[in-house]
Every structure is written in C-alpha cells, then in structure tokens.
Design a protein around this motif. Structure first.
Motif, PDB file in Angstrom:
ATOM      1  N   ASP A   1      96.218  47.396 130.616  1.00  0.00           N
ATOM      2  CA  ASP A   1      96.385  48.842 130.703  1.00  0.00           C
ATOM      3  C   ASP A   1      97.424  49.284 129.679  1.00  0.00           C
ATOM      4  O   ASP A   1      98.634  49.227 129.942  1.00  0.00           O
ATOM      5  N   ARG A   2      96.961  49.725 128.538  1.00  0.00           N
ATOM      6  CA  ARG A   2      97.872  50.173 127.498  1.00  0.00           C
ATOM      7  C   ARG A   2      97.282  51.378 126.751  1.00  0.00           C
ATOM      8  O   ARG A   2      96.074  51.564 126.696  1.00  0.00           O
ATOM      9  N   VAL A   3      98.211  52.158 126.198  1.00  0.00           N
ATOM     10  CA  VAL A   3      97.818  53.275 125.337  1.00  0.00           C
ATOM     11  C   VAL A   3      98.019  52.847 123.889  1.00  0.00           C
ATOM     12  O   VAL A   3      99.030  52.212 123.559  1.00  0.00           O
ATOM     13  N   GLY A   4      97.063  53.172 123.048  1.00  0.00           N
ATOM     14  CA  GLY A   4      97.168  52.861 121.623  1.00  0.00           C
ATOM     15  C   GLY A   4      97.566  54.097 120.840  1.00  0.00           C
ATOM     16  O   GLY A   4      97.117  55.208 121.142  1.00  0.00           O
ATOM     17  N   TYR A   5      98.439  53.893 119.843  1.00  0.00           N
ATOM     18  CA  TYR A   5      98.867  54.988 118.963  1.00  0.00           C
ATOM     19  C   TYR A   5      98.603  54.556 117.521  1.00  0.00           C
ATOM     20  O   TYR A   5      99.141  53.536 117.068  1.00  0.00           O
ATOM     21  N   LEU A   6      97.790  55.319 116.829  1.00  0.00           N
ATOM     22  CA  LEU A   6      97.367  54.975 115.467  1.00  0.00           C
ATOM     23  C   LEU A   6      97.883  56.004 114.479  1.00  0.00           C
ATOM     24  O   LEU A   6      97.680  57.201 114.651  1.00  0.00           O
ATOM     25  N   ARG A   7      98.572  55.506 113.458  1.00  0.00           N
ATOM     26  CA  ARG A   7      98.931  56.362 112.327  1.00  0.00           C
ATOM     27  C   ARG A   7      98.313  55.775 111.066  1.00  0.00           C
ATOM     28  O   ARG A   7      98.295  54.557 110.877  1.00  0.00           O
ATOM     29  N   MET A   8      97.819  56.664 110.215  1.00  0.00           N
ATOM     30  CA  MET A   8      97.048  56.203 109.067  1.00  0.00           C
ATOM     31  C   MET A   8      97.187  57.220 107.943  1.00  0.00           C
ATOM     32  O   MET A   8      97.218  58.425 108.220  1.00  0.00           O
ATOM     33  N   ASP A   9      97.250  56.782 106.717  1.00  0.00           N
ATOM     34  CA  ASP A   9      97.161  57.747 105.622  1.00  0.00           C
ATOM     35  C   ASP A   9      96.627  57.089 104.359  1.00  0.00           C
ATOM     36  O   ASP A   9      96.500  55.871 104.272  1.00  0.00           O
ATOM     37  N   VAL A  10      96.287  57.931 103.394  1.00  0.00           N
ATOM     38  CA  VAL A  10      95.705  57.462 102.140  1.00  0.00           C
ATOM     39  C   VAL A  10      96.803  56.855 101.283  1.00  0.00           C
ATOM     40  O   VAL A  10      97.886  57.425 101.150  1.00  0.00           O
ATOM     41  N   ASP A  11      96.520  55.700 100.706  1.00  0.00           N
ATOM     42  CA  ASP A  11      97.479  55.044  99.820  1.00  0.00           C
ATOM     43  C   ASP A  11      97.560  55.780  98.481  1.00  0.00           C
ATOM     44  O   ASP A  11      96.531  56.167  97.905  1.00  0.00           O
ATOM     45  N   ARG A  12      98.770  55.956  98.017  1.00  0.00           N
ATOM     46  CA  ARG A  12      99.037  56.509  96.676  1.00  0.00           C
ATOM     47  C   ARG A  12      98.332  57.849  96.438  1.00  0.00           C
ATOM     48  O   ARG A  12      97.840  58.113  95.348  1.00  0.00           O
ATOM     49  N   LEU A  13      98.319  58.698  97.447  1.00  0.00           N
ATOM     50  CA  LEU A  13      97.622  59.976  97.275  1.00  0.00           C
ATOM     51  C   LEU A  13      98.263  60.804  96.162  1.00  0.00           C
ATOM     52  O   LEU A  13      97.560  61.460  95.386  1.00  0.00           O
ATOM     53  N   GLY A  14      99.596  60.786  96.095  1.00  0.00           N
ATOM     54  CA  GLY A  14     100.268  61.545  95.045  1.00  0.00           C
ATOM     55  C   GLY A  14      99.823  61.103  93.661  1.00  0.00           C
ATOM     56  O   GLY A  14      99.567  61.943  92.791  1.00  0.00           O
ATOM     57  N   GLN A  15      99.688  59.796  93.459  1.00  0.00           N
ATOM     58  CA  GLN A  15      99.231  59.293  92.161  1.00  0.00           C
ATOM     59  C   GLN A  15      97.783  59.669  91.894  1.00  0.00           C
ATOM     60  O   GLN A  15      97.393  59.944  90.765  1.00  0.00           O
ATOM     61  N   ILE A  16      96.982  59.660  92.946  1.00  0.00           N
ATOM     62  CA  ILE A  16      95.575  60.033  92.785  1.00  0.00           C
ATOM     63  C   ILE A  16      95.468  61.458  92.259  1.00  0.00           C
ATOM     64  O   ILE A  16      94.715  61.739  91.318  1.00  0.00           O
TER      65      ILE A  16
END
Length: 789
Positions: A474-489
């Motif tokens: 019984d656990r809650v999952g917390y996901l954080r995610m983002d695009v790599d090197r977006l500033g450079q893109i």
C-alpha cells in the motif's frame, strides 16, 4: 450574427484578423472549395504584405507536414535520413466522444491522397457552412486553422500552417501602426518561485491545495498575458507562448516603458500576495525586424532570456526597503507557514470540519478552490466581483480600488451566459460551436490544461484511496519528469533551420504533449498506447487510471497515484514521448519516482521524487530514478532479444567499465537471453501469485543489498581495493553463488519449465548485475501485501 471585432477592434486586431482570413481562404482553396460570397477578402494591406514577407509566407502552398522534431540536433548521434510526417487528423476527430484529442504520433510515410481528401471533405462540410456568420470572429478563425491546419504545412515542409499564421499575425499586429518600422520587440516573462509556492505546504489538505495552487499560478500567468495585451492593445495571436510560468509576446518597438510599468505594478501585487516568494521577471528586448525571418532570431531569443535571468537575480530591487523592514512574527499558517499575519486573520482551513487547522486567506482559498476544480469547463475574466452561475471566483486585487481588481469566475458549463465578459477561456475545448456562442462576443480562447484525475470519495482520488487500490504494498507513487536540455533545444537545437515559425511550432507541440496528450494517455491507455503499432513495452495490459495530475504543462509533470500505476505510467509517458518526437536522440525525458506512505507529507514526497529525478539527470539524462537506482531508460525497458536495443545496453556497460578486465573485447561474457529490468519483471509477474515463493523474491533482494553493501564498504571504509578489479568482482559476480542457490531451491516444475529457462540463465549473467536491485525491489513491492506482511 457574431461580427465581433469589426467595430471596436484595434488596428493590431484588425491586422491579425486580415491574416487569419487570408489563411482561411488558402485552406479552403487547398480543400477545393470556395469562400461563401459574404466573406470578402480586402486587397492586401501594406501591413499584411510586410508581415508575410518577414514570416516567409510566400506562395500559400499548403501540403503535408513533415515532423519538425527531425530538425533538432544537439549532438552527432546517428539519426534517420528519411523524414517522419504528421498524420492527417482533425483536433479532435469530429466524431470523437473522448474528452481529449488522441495522441498524434508521426508516421514514416507521406499521408496518402485519400487521407488528404478525407480532410478536405471535412473542411467542406464543417467549416464552410459557418464562415459567413463568423467572418470577423478572430478566435473562431484561429481555432479552425489550429483544428484543421496543425497537420498541414504552409510554404515549407516542416512549418505547420497554424504556426506560420500565428507568427504572421503576431508580426502584422506589431507592425499595424507603422509597417515601415525597422524594429520589433520580444517581451519575455518568467514567474520564479513557483515551485516554492506550490510545494512548500504541510500535509493538511495538501493534495487538494497543491493541485489548486498549480491551477492558480496558471491563471496568474494568464493574467500577466492579459494585462500585457490590454496595455499594448494587441490581440491574443501576439502570444508566442504562455504556460508554466513563462510567456513570450511579439510587440511593436518602443514599448519598454509600458512593460516596466506593468512589471512594477504586478510585482507589488505579487510581493503583497505571496510575501516575496513569487517574482515576475518581465523584460522587453528590441531587435531589428529583419532578424525575425531567419536563424539570427535565435540570438535575439537568447538575449531576451539572458535579460530575464539577469532580472531574476535582482528580485524586488525597487522594493528592498519594504522587504527589509522589521516586522512582527505571529502564529504561522499551518499550511504554508506564513507568519506575518495576526492570528485573528487566520481561519479554519476546512470550514466544514471542526478542529480544522488555522490557515491564511490564500491557503483557505486554495483549499476551497481544490474542492471546486472538478468539471470546470470554462472561466470568465471580468471586473465584476460576482457572476451568476459561477462555482468559484478567484480575485486578483491589485489595489484597494475596485477598478484595479480582476476576477476569474469558474463555470462547470462550457458556455456560461454572462452579460459582459472581458474574456472567456474554454478548457481543453475545440468545439466550433462553443466558440460561436454569442455571449462571448469573440473574446474567447482555449486554455489547455493537463488536468486528468481519477474520481474519489471527495471529488478526486485521495492519497489513502490511491494506496488502497495499489497492487502489492500500500503505497502512493509520486512522479516528476521533464524534458532534458529543453533550454538548449530552443536556443540552439534548430541550428541553420532556426526561425520564429519553427520556434513557435516546437513550443506548441511540446505544450500539446504535456497539456493535452498526457490526459488521453492517462484516460485511454488502450487506444493511445497499447493499440499503437510502435513497439511499446509494458508490464500489464490493463488500465492504470488511478492517477491524479498535480501539474502537467510546459515540459514537465508532477503526478501522483497508486504506486504501481504511477510506475507504469512513467514507462508509458517516456515511450509515447519518444515516439511523438520521432525518436530523435537529442529529445529525451528524465524522471524520478518516490514511493511513500499515504500519510507522508506531500512536500517531502515532492522533494524525494525531485531528488530521484536529479539522480536520473546525473546519470547522463535520458534516465529514470526509481527503487534507489538511476538507470538509462533503455536499461529499464531492457531487451528480450539482443538486437539493436540489447546491444545498446551492453555498449553502455562496456563504456562504463571500459578499464575492467571483464569487458576485454577478446574475452567478453556470453550475452544473456534477457537483459535489463522490465523483461525479468514481465516474466516473473505471472508467476508471482502462483508458483514462485516469497523466499525466492526476498533472496533476490538480499543478494542485491549484499552487492551494494560490499561496494559501499570498499568505497567508504577501506578506500582501497584488496586487489585489482575487486569492485568489478563484487558488482558483477558476487551474486552468482546466491542466485544459483536460490534457483536450486525452486520447485523442479518451475526450474524445468521451458518458459523459465531464459530467466534462470539470464539472472546469472554479469550483464544483468547492475539491474538486480531494481528487478528484486519491483517484484518485492508487487508481492508484498502490507507493511506487516
């Protein structure tokens, strides 16, 4: 009749309308139909001619659209030589009953003539009949161009029709009062301190409040945009990008004084409202207008960002005396810990719950807003404090003068009847009918929100409900995610192909994925993931809807849910994003997942998932931090046969341990049948509840922990290895006797099962040693029923 902007429109708005009407005419010509006779096209104005020249809108040649992501290059990584194409699709399909558009994955062939003819037929049937009554409705015309023209190119194979039109309209508006000007301005803004405002709250009502705070800051960004547009007398089409606390507008030259005035006024309000935690950096960069046409605009874009970053280092510099003024400290708000308010100014967080903790006005509002965010479909911006039918109202009181107050009224209906709305936002709405609603008077725009949630006892699913429905522990999952090197893109990724229309296209498509497509990926996994012929890998084929989006937009997300579903969702998001961006090797995602008890403070869960994400970034990006391991996504996904994907993983191990004797190219271990994490978990999953004993799983975990403990001892205590390559011995070979013993204790019917052969042999391979903790932890958590089990 909804002739909405013709009487009171500014010159800038009229110029944008002229651009939109020309684009509609071109779209209808491509669709082999004609404008209704009542839709008149005036002779091209000087402003329009100049705007089209600068936006490189030359021949109005509409065709199929190649994938813009193919042009992004940040490395020498090998890439496809043949282009991907956008599939021909309306947003959303006219017959679709889904709340969100389906993900538009690129295809490896040009759309057929039959597919194009089908779109042409839709335009003839759905667009032409409504044009005569709406020829001056700029909002509707832009929606039509986005809905039917996002999959088509205009004058360049990789520039979408809608992006060319939006940029041309923005340039035309900026030139409307002086087409011969030599300069334009790029207005850039950044709300800093967002994460501090969102995440630094206690567990009292945290999940509900946190989602509301994220939504609230989206509206703050919109309010900044609205004030800029009003002050500069520009239409909505002048906005290049707005979301996630960032905004970019194209404006006339010489508006710096107006921008400074807006910035000062808004920061006075932000300081008062958020006690200096949130700051708006707002700059105006003047540049030669010819530079908007080509790669030189990258220099102007980057200079604008530099100015924003510089201003962020000088927060509230004009209000230092106020910030440094001594003040009394009082009993803090139990949610955000603000302590500058007398206790009498605090109130119950939940007015319906006796004994609810004392909280400041903002936290009370956020808690109540969180209770009213469900099924909000439209928002009306108004100077009126009350509008009938609104389910909740957010006030921005910039001063004590009523004329300086703005109210955002939230409605559950898509078309609220209001007598005088300044502006209306329709949430995730592409209905042509709704944009014709006469009460909006054309002052309407779509507001894209990543807002998926599973319903629960109190509206959306709560943490304890997430934990209860989770598989295994019984656990809650917390996901954080983002695009790599977006500033450079954005700064350098397009190289020689850089132009404002392409930049606008990248921004739009990134925003679409995180604000729009993630919703349908969560709500309809079958159609948007499992049924796609993309070679996706997954653990289970069921829905994983027990999720709650706390934030999704820009280029990142923060999602909570039943832990096993959050993990599977992360795998789905990564693979879907990579397919969406044409598997470009320079456009990747990194993420981190924390698994917590249902009572665990949310702000700490945000921190821990953030730390896991940071570990993933530190692993060379394109990685996931989970179960205490930071591995490349290719390692998590693994390979069930050592083709190209498997060889890539092995090459990564060779590169990491290139000085080791074990990876001497002349004496390599044999390659296993299974490699990585997911293949093992997938094979063992069906047997978890049937044949395989708990001892087997726990022995796998003990083996992994023993490996790590011995490595730590060498690194932290002994400092030096007892002999050369001792670390490699422990990391890659220490597990072999334990694994052999564990496998030997399995029932013979399992050991001798032909389907278990690949697991049995591959577990003992040194190539799989780096994944042992992840494999064993995943299986352990899936099979553990409760903390006491």
């Amino acid at each position: 009749m909804v002739n909405t902007v013709e009487q009171s429109a500014s010159a800038a708005e009229q110029s944008a309308l002229e651009v939109a009407q020309r684009a509609i005419a071109a779209l209808l010509q491509w669709a082999k139909t004609e404008l209704p006779t009542r839709c008149k096209l005036l002779e091209e104005s000087r402003v329009l001619q100049e705007a089209k020249r600068l936006a490189r809108w030359t021949n109005s040649n509409i065709s199929t659209l190649q994938l813009l992501f193919d042009d992004v290059e940040l490395s020498d990584e090998k890439r496809r030589t043949t282009p991907y194409y956008q599939s021909i699709a309306v947003i959303p399909p006219s017959q679709s009953k889904a709340a969100y558009p389906e993900i538009s994955y690129p295809i490896d062939r040009e759309p057929t003539q039959a597919e194009q003819d089908k779109l042409k037929q839709k335009i003839q049937q759905e667009v032409v009949p409504i044009l005569a009554e709406n020829w001056h409705n700029l909002s509707l015309l832009m929606l039509i161009l986005e809905k039917y023209g996002s999959c088509l190119s205009l004058d360049e194979p990789k520039v979408a029709l809608i992006d060319r039109v939006r940029v041309t309209a923005a340039i035309a508006s900026a030139l409307s009062n002086n087409p011969d000007t030599t300069h334009l301005s790029l207005v850039a803004g950044d709300l800093s301190g967002i994460q501090k405002f969102i995440y630094t709250i206690s567990s009292d009502g945290a999940l509900k409040s946190l989602r509301a705070r994220s939504f609230y800051l989206e509206l703050v960004t919109e309010e900044v945009v609205q004030q800029l547009l009003e002050r500069l007398e520009l239409p909505r089409t002048s906005v290049i990008y707005a979301g996630g606390g960032n905004l970019y507008l194209l404006a006339p030259a010489n508006v710096e004084a107006k921008i400074h005035e807006i910035n000062e006024r808004l920061n006075r309000w932000l300081k008062r409202e958020f006690q200096g935690k949130v700051f708006l950096a707002l700059t105006c960069h003047k540049f030669k207008k010819e530079r908007v046409s080509d790669r030189r605009f990258a220099e102007e874009w980057n200079e604008s960002i530099r100015k924003v970053n510089q201003q962020k280092t000088q927060k509230f510099r004009t209000q230092l005396s106020s910030l440094l003024k001594p003040r009394n400290s009082h009993t803090p708000c139990k949610v955000c810990h603000r302590d500058d308010l007398p206790e009498d100014d605090l109130g119950s967080l939940n007015k319906l719950e006796p004994g609810s903790p004392l909280a400041c006005d903002t936290c009370q509002d956020m808690f109540e807003l969180g209770s009213n965010l469900f099924q909000v479909n439209s928002i009306v911006r108004s100077q009126l404090a009350q509008l009938p039918g609104a389910v909740f109202t957010i006030s921005f009181e910039f001063s004590e003068q009523p004329s300086n107050c703005i109210y955002y009224h939230l409605f559950s209906g898509k078309r609220p009847v209001t007598s005088n709305p300044e502006f209306a936002f329709l949430i995730n709405n592409w209905s042509l009918e709704d944009y014709q609603f006469r009460y909006f008077r054309g002052k309407v725009a779509s507001l894209l929100l990543g807002n998926y949630y599973q319903s629960g006892a109190e509206g959306f699913i709560r943490a304890e409900e997430m934990a209860t429905v989770a598989d295994g522990i019984d656990r809650v999952g917390y996901l954080r995610m983002d695009v790599d090197r977006l500033g450079q893109i954005f700064a350098n990724g397009l190289g020689a192909h850089y132009s404002l229309p392409r930049l606008a296209g990248l921004s739009r498509q990134m925003s679409y994925f995180f604000k729009v497509y993630l919703n349908i990926l969560a709500s309809d996994r079958q159609q948007n993931f499992l049924n796609q012929n993309q070679g996706f890998q997954y653990l289970t084929e069921g829905d994983r809807k027990n999720l709650l989006f706390i934030y999704a937009g820009g280029d990142d997300l923060f999602v909570s849910g039943a832990w096993n579903e959050v993990v599977e969702f992360a795998f789905d998001v990564y693979q879907s994003f990579r397919a969406y961006t044409g598997h470009n090797p320079d456009i990747t995602l990194s993420g981190g997942i924390a698994l917590e008890d249902e009572k665990f403070p949310l702000y700490q869960a945000a921190d821990e998932s953030g730390e896991a994400e940071t570990a993933a970034k530190g692993n060379g990006r394109d990685s996931l931090g989970l179960f205490g391991s930071a591995l490349k996504w290719s390692e998590w996904l693994g390979a069930e046969q050592l083709g190209q994907d498997g060889d890539q993983i092995i090459e990564q191990i060779h590169e990491k341990e290139k000085d080791s004797k074990y990876w001497d190219l002349n004496n390599l271990p044999s390659k296993p049948m299974l490699l990585g994490v997911l293949p093992f978990v997938s094979r063992l999953q069906p047997k978890l509840k049937a044949d395989i004993s708990r001892n087997f799983i726990r022995n796998l975990l003990i083996t992994a922990e023993l490996q790590e403990q011995r490595v730590r001892e060498i690194k932290e205590k002994r400092k030096q290895e007892d002999y050369q390559h001792q670390l490699q011995d422990i990391q890659y070979y220490l597990h072999l006797p334990q694994i052999a013993y564990t496998l030997a204790r399995l029932p013979s019917r399992i050991r001798n099962d032909p389907n278990f052969e690949s697991v049995r042999t591959s577990l003992k391979s040194p190539y799989n040693a780096p994944y042992f903790r992840a494999i064993s932890t995943w299986i352990e958590l899936l099979t553990r029923k409760s903390d006491n089990d």
